[in-house]
Design an enzyme around this catalytic site. Structure first.
Site, PDB file in Angstrom:
ATOM      1  N   GLY A 167      -3.479   7.260   7.052  1.00  0.00           N
ATOM      2  CA  GLY A 167      -2.661   7.740   7.454  1.00  0.00           C
ATOM      3  C   GLY A 167      -1.423   8.193   5.906  1.00  0.00           C
ATOM      4  O   GLY A 167      -2.913   7.746   4.972  1.00  0.00           O
TER       5      GLY A 167
ATOM      6  N   ASP B  19      -7.795   1.999  12.558  1.00  0.00           N
ATOM      7  CA  ASP B  19      -7.091   2.959  12.882  1.00  0.00           C
ATOM      8  C   ASP B  19      -7.986   4.201  13.764  1.00  0.00           C
ATOM      9  O   ASP B  19      -8.993   4.310  13.709  1.00  0.00           O
ATOM     10  CB  ASP B  19      -6.975   4.288  11.098  1.00  0.00           C
ATOM     11  CG  ASP B  19      -6.124   4.995  11.419  1.00  0.00           C
ATOM     12  OD1 ASP B  19      -5.796   6.149  12.182  1.00  0.00           O
ATOM     13  OD2 ASP B  19      -5.020   4.767  10.226  1.00  0.00           O
TER      14      ASP B  19
ATOM     15  N   LEU C 277       0.210  -1.072   9.625  1.00  0.00           N
ATOM     16  CA  LEU C 277       1.443  -0.066   9.156  1.00  0.00           C
ATOM     17  C   LEU C 277       0.995   1.182  10.052  1.00  0.00           C
ATOM     18  O   LEU C 277       1.633   1.744  10.120  1.00  0.00           O
ATOM     19  CB  LEU C 277       0.801   0.945   8.190  1.00  0.00           C
ATOM     20  CG  LEU C 277       1.162   0.911   6.699  1.00  0.00           C
ATOM     21  CD1 LEU C 277       1.035  -0.993   6.346  1.00  0.00           C
ATOM     22  CD2 LEU C 277       1.070   1.038   5.449  1.00  0.00           C
TER      23      LEU C 277
ATOM     24  N   TYR D 246      10.899   4.247  18.999  1.00  0.00           N
ATOM     25  CA  TYR D 246      10.254   3.404  17.746  1.00  0.00           C
ATOM     26  C   TYR D 246      11.376   2.453  17.238  1.00  0.00           C
ATOM     27  O   TYR D 246      10.478   1.561  16.400  1.00  0.00           O
ATOM     28  CB  TYR D 246      10.751   4.828  16.659  1.00  0.00           C
ATOM     29  CG  TYR D 246       9.935   4.394  15.427  1.00  0.00           C
ATOM     30  CD1 TYR D 246       8.646   4.600  14.948  1.00  0.00           C
ATOM     31  CD2 TYR D 246      10.692   4.339  14.354  1.00  0.00           C
ATOM     32  CE1 TYR D 246       7.975   4.024  13.739  1.00  0.00           C
ATOM     33  CE2 TYR D 246      10.398   4.580  13.548  1.00  0.00           C
ATOM     34  CZ  TYR D 246       8.701   4.368  12.361  1.00  0.00           C
ATOM     35  OH  TYR D 246       8.449   4.269  11.636  1.00  0.00           O
TER      36      TYR D 246
ATOM     37  N   LYS E  91       9.707  -1.414  16.078  1.00  0.00           N
ATOM     38  CA  LYS E  91       9.989  -2.307  15.061  1.00  0.00           C
ATOM     39  C   LYS E  91      10.752  -3.067  14.776  1.00  0.00           C
ATOM     40  O   LYS E  91      10.468  -3.921  14.178  1.00  0.00           O
ATOM     41  CB  LYS E  91      10.362  -0.336  13.997  1.00  0.00           C
ATOM     42  CG  LYS E  91       9.560   0.238  13.651  1.00  0.00           C
ATOM     43  CD  LYS E  91       8.361   0.009  12.692  1.00  0.00           C
ATOM     44  CE  LYS E  91       7.032   1.099  12.016  1.00  0.00           C
ATOM     45  NZ  LYS E  91       5.787   0.802  11.906  1.00  0.00           N
TER      46      LYS E  91
HETATM   47  P1  NAD Z   1       1.493   8.028   9.554  1.00  0.00           P
HETATM   48  O1  NAD Z   1       1.425   8.740  10.442  1.00  0.00           O
HETATM   49  O2  NAD Z   1       0.419   9.409   8.147  1.00  0.00           O
HETATM   50  O3  NAD Z   1       0.019   7.126   9.317  1.00  0.00           O
HETATM   51  C1  NAD Z   1      -0.179   6.437  10.467  1.00  0.00           C
HETATM   52  C2  NAD Z   1      -1.605   6.116  10.299  1.00  0.00           C
HETATM   53  O4  NAD Z   1      -1.485   4.669  12.042  1.00  0.00           O
HETATM   54  C3  NAD Z   1      -2.011   6.978  11.244  1.00  0.00           C
HETATM   55  O5  NAD Z   1      -3.424   6.733  10.493  1.00  0.00           O
HETATM   56  C4  NAD Z   1      -2.034   6.877  12.623  1.00  0.00           C
HETATM   57  O6  NAD Z   1      -3.583   7.445  12.999  1.00  0.00           O
HETATM   58  C5  NAD Z   1      -2.579   4.704  12.956  1.00  0.00           C
HETATM   59  N1  NAD Z   1      -2.579   4.669  13.704  1.00  0.00           N
HETATM   60  C6  NAD Z   1      -0.878   5.101  14.670  1.00  0.00           C
HETATM   61  N2  NAD Z   1      -1.055   4.554  15.911  1.00  0.00           N
HETATM   62  C7  NAD Z   1      -2.454   3.637  15.701  1.00  0.00           C
HETATM   63  C8  NAD Z   1      -3.357   2.603  16.736  1.00  0.00           C
HETATM   64  N3  NAD Z   1      -2.689   2.572  17.699  1.00  0.00           N
HETATM   65  N4  NAD Z   1      -4.119   1.780  16.522  1.00  0.00           N
HETATM   66  C9  NAD Z   1      -4.793   2.125  15.476  1.00  0.00           C
HETATM   67  N5  NAD Z   1      -3.912   3.144  14.546  1.00  0.00           N
HETATM   68  C10 NAD Z   1      -2.804   3.543  14.415  1.00  0.00           C
HETATM   69  O7  NAD Z   1       3.326   7.381   9.045  1.00  0.00           O
HETATM   70  P2  NAD Z   1       2.739   7.435   7.259  1.00  0.00           P
HETATM   71  O8  NAD Z   1       3.932   7.638   7.129  1.00  0.00           O
HETATM   72  O9  NAD Z   1       1.912   6.956   6.567  1.00  0.00           O
HETATM   73  O10 NAD Z   1       3.323   5.586   8.364  1.00  0.00           O
HETATM   74  C11 NAD Z   1       2.899   4.551   7.916  1.00  0.00           C
HETATM   75  C12 NAD Z   1       3.583   3.285   7.722  1.00  0.00           C
HETATM   76  O11 NAD Z   1       5.001   2.829   7.407  1.00  0.00           O
HETATM   77  C13 NAD Z   1       4.058   3.615   9.306  1.00  0.00           C
HETATM   78  O12 NAD Z   1       4.275   2.029  10.558  1.00  0.00           O
HETATM   79  C14 NAD Z   1       5.360   3.803   9.452  1.00  0.00           C
HETATM   80  O13 NAD Z   1       6.308   3.757  11.066  1.00  0.00           O
HETATM   81  C15 NAD Z   1       6.258   2.884   8.800  1.00  0.00           C
HETATM   82  N6  NAD Z   1       7.102   4.196   8.195  1.00  0.00           N
HETATM   83  C16 NAD Z   1       6.570   4.956   7.122  1.00  0.00           C
HETATM   84  C17 NAD Z   1       8.203   5.437   6.701  1.00  0.00           C
HETATM   85  C18 NAD Z   1       7.873   7.108   6.099  1.00  0.00           C
HETATM   86  O14 NAD Z   1       8.736   7.926   5.304  1.00  0.00           O
HETATM   87  N7  NAD Z   1       6.465   7.603   5.572  1.00  0.00           N
HETATM   88  C19 NAD Z   1       9.598   5.443   6.634  1.00  0.00           C
HETATM   89  C20 NAD Z   1       9.131   4.476   6.952  1.00  0.00           C
HETATM   90  C21 NAD Z   1       8.180   3.150   8.158  1.00  0.00           C
END
Ligand code: NAD
Ligand code: UDP
Length: 312
Positions: free
Chosen positions: A10, A31, A73, A145, A149
């Site tokens: 991701g 992933d 993640l 969500y 979390k």
């Molecule tokens: P993203 O959607 O780009 O990445 C999430 C990744 O997880 C993706 O590659 C997706 O394919 C994978 N994924 C989802 N469900 C899955 C599963 N069941 N099995 C295997 N892979 C799975 O989002 P991101 O922004 O990179 O977020 C990454 C993490 O950070 C997440 O847990 C998110 O909740 C947390 N987060 C991100 C932000 C932000 O602003 N980017 C803020 C708070 C928390």
């Protein structure tokens, strides 16, 4: 070290993997590519240090060998993405987190839980300190969500207390940068893509709600420190530079040189009215603070989207 990153294809995960590889670690990514993409890991995989296993961590994490650190993640992160897949979101926060914890436990690895500022809901305390318990609507649409979390945090601390697993829970605030998926609906990617295409910028509500935006390289430095420094308490990772959504729309128009109009649409249910991290604990525990100014980070992100939209 040998490190597992769930969700490593991701946006955040792929930048984390790049940083781990640059530090000469070997990385296994699991992933399901539901919101991530193999292309995000192209350069990392080319180093020979990264193995990508495609699979849903809520069902199985089929990995061999020992790990030093496990980063969890995997989860949809954009509101439209998690609202479209409510059960998968609940599953990855609960079953997925338990399975990732079990992998860490089998190795005695440090477990890093990617939690979120959404655990504070629509916060009544501002800026948000980690000891604030939050104001989450437990049955509203975003609860799939937020509560997933919150469960992730609870089970992580249960493993810490009952199995003495070393853990770091980081509460990530809105993060942006290259590799945000153009269509995933988050505010920075939406506004940049709209501005570059000359389409109207879609401000939800009157745009007076605030967010505090952190550039992804700063966040990744914090994640690396979290993997090196297990902590007893959750730690906010974010940039306290706070901006209203309407100000952000104007800023992105200015930085892209776009003449796109700004249009207002309905505010999504339970959309938090304000959000800003108190980062004193990250500073004390990790020696961490963000370095990249919002304008600078946005210009870098705009340049990456320009290239992407031009097909480079
Ligand atoms: P993203 O959607 O780009 O990445 C999430 C990744 O997880 C993706 O590659 C997706 O394919 C994978 N994924 C989802 N469900 C899955 C599963 N069941 N099995 C295997 N892979 C799975 O989002 P991101 O922004 O990179 O977020 C990454 C993490 O950070 C997440 O847990 C998110 O909740 C947390 N987060 C991100 C932000 C932000 O602003 N980017 C803020 C708070 C928390
Ligand atoms: N937002 C907006 N227009 C968009 C996308 C989002 O006005 O095209 C608003 C959204 O309502 C929220 C803020 O921008 O107030 C941040 O939204 P995002 O989906 O990026 O993340 P959130 O912080 O809500 O998880």
């Amino acid at each position: 070290m040998r490190i597992l990153v769930t969700g490593g294809a991701g946006f955040v995960g792929s930048h984390l993997v790049d940083a781990l590889v640059a530090a000469s670690h070997d990385v296994v990514v699991v992933d399901d590519l539901s919101t991530g993409a193999r292309s995000n890991l192209e350069a990392a995989i080319a180093t020979g240090r990264v193995q990508l296993l495609v699979g849903d961590v809520s069902h199985n994490i089929d990995v061999d060998g020992q790990f030093d650190v496990v980063y969890h993640l995997a989860s949809p992160a954009s509101p439209p993405a998690y609202l479209a897949r409510p059960f998968a979101t609940l599953a990855v926060g609960s079953e997925g987190t338990r399975r990732a914890l079990d992998v860490a436990l089998a190795s005695g690895a440090t477990f890093v839980m990617a939690s979120t500022s959404e655990v504070y809901g629509d916060p009544l305390v501002h800026p948000q300190t980690e000891d604030y318990w939050g104001n989450v609507n437990p049955t509203g649409p975003r609860s799939v969500y937020d509560e997933a979390k919150r469960f992730s945090e609870a089970i992580t601390y249960a493993y810490h207390r009952y199995h003495e697993l070393p853990v770091s829970v980081v509460r990530i605030f809105n993060t942006y940068g290259p590799r945000l998926a153009a269509g995933d609906g988050r505010v920075v990617s939406n506004f940049i893509v709209q501005a570059l295409r000359g389409e109207p910028l879609t401000v939800y509500g009157d745009g007076s709600q605030t967010r505090s935006l952190c550039y992804v390289a700063d966040l990744v430095r914090g994640l690396i420190l979290a993997g090196q420094t297990p902590t007893e308490h959750p730690v906010n990772l974010g940039n306290p530079q706070e901006i209203t959504v309407l100000e952000l729309a104007h800023l992105i128009r200015e930085l892209t040189g776009s003449t796109s109009p700004i249009e207002h649409y309905g505010l999504p249910a339970d959309d938090p009215t304000r959000r800003r991290p108190d980062i004193m604990r990250a500073h004390d525990v990790f020696g961490w603070e963000p370095h990249i100014d919002m304008r600078d980070g946005l210009v870098r992100t705009i340049n990456a989207f320009r290239d992407e939209l031009a097909g480079h």
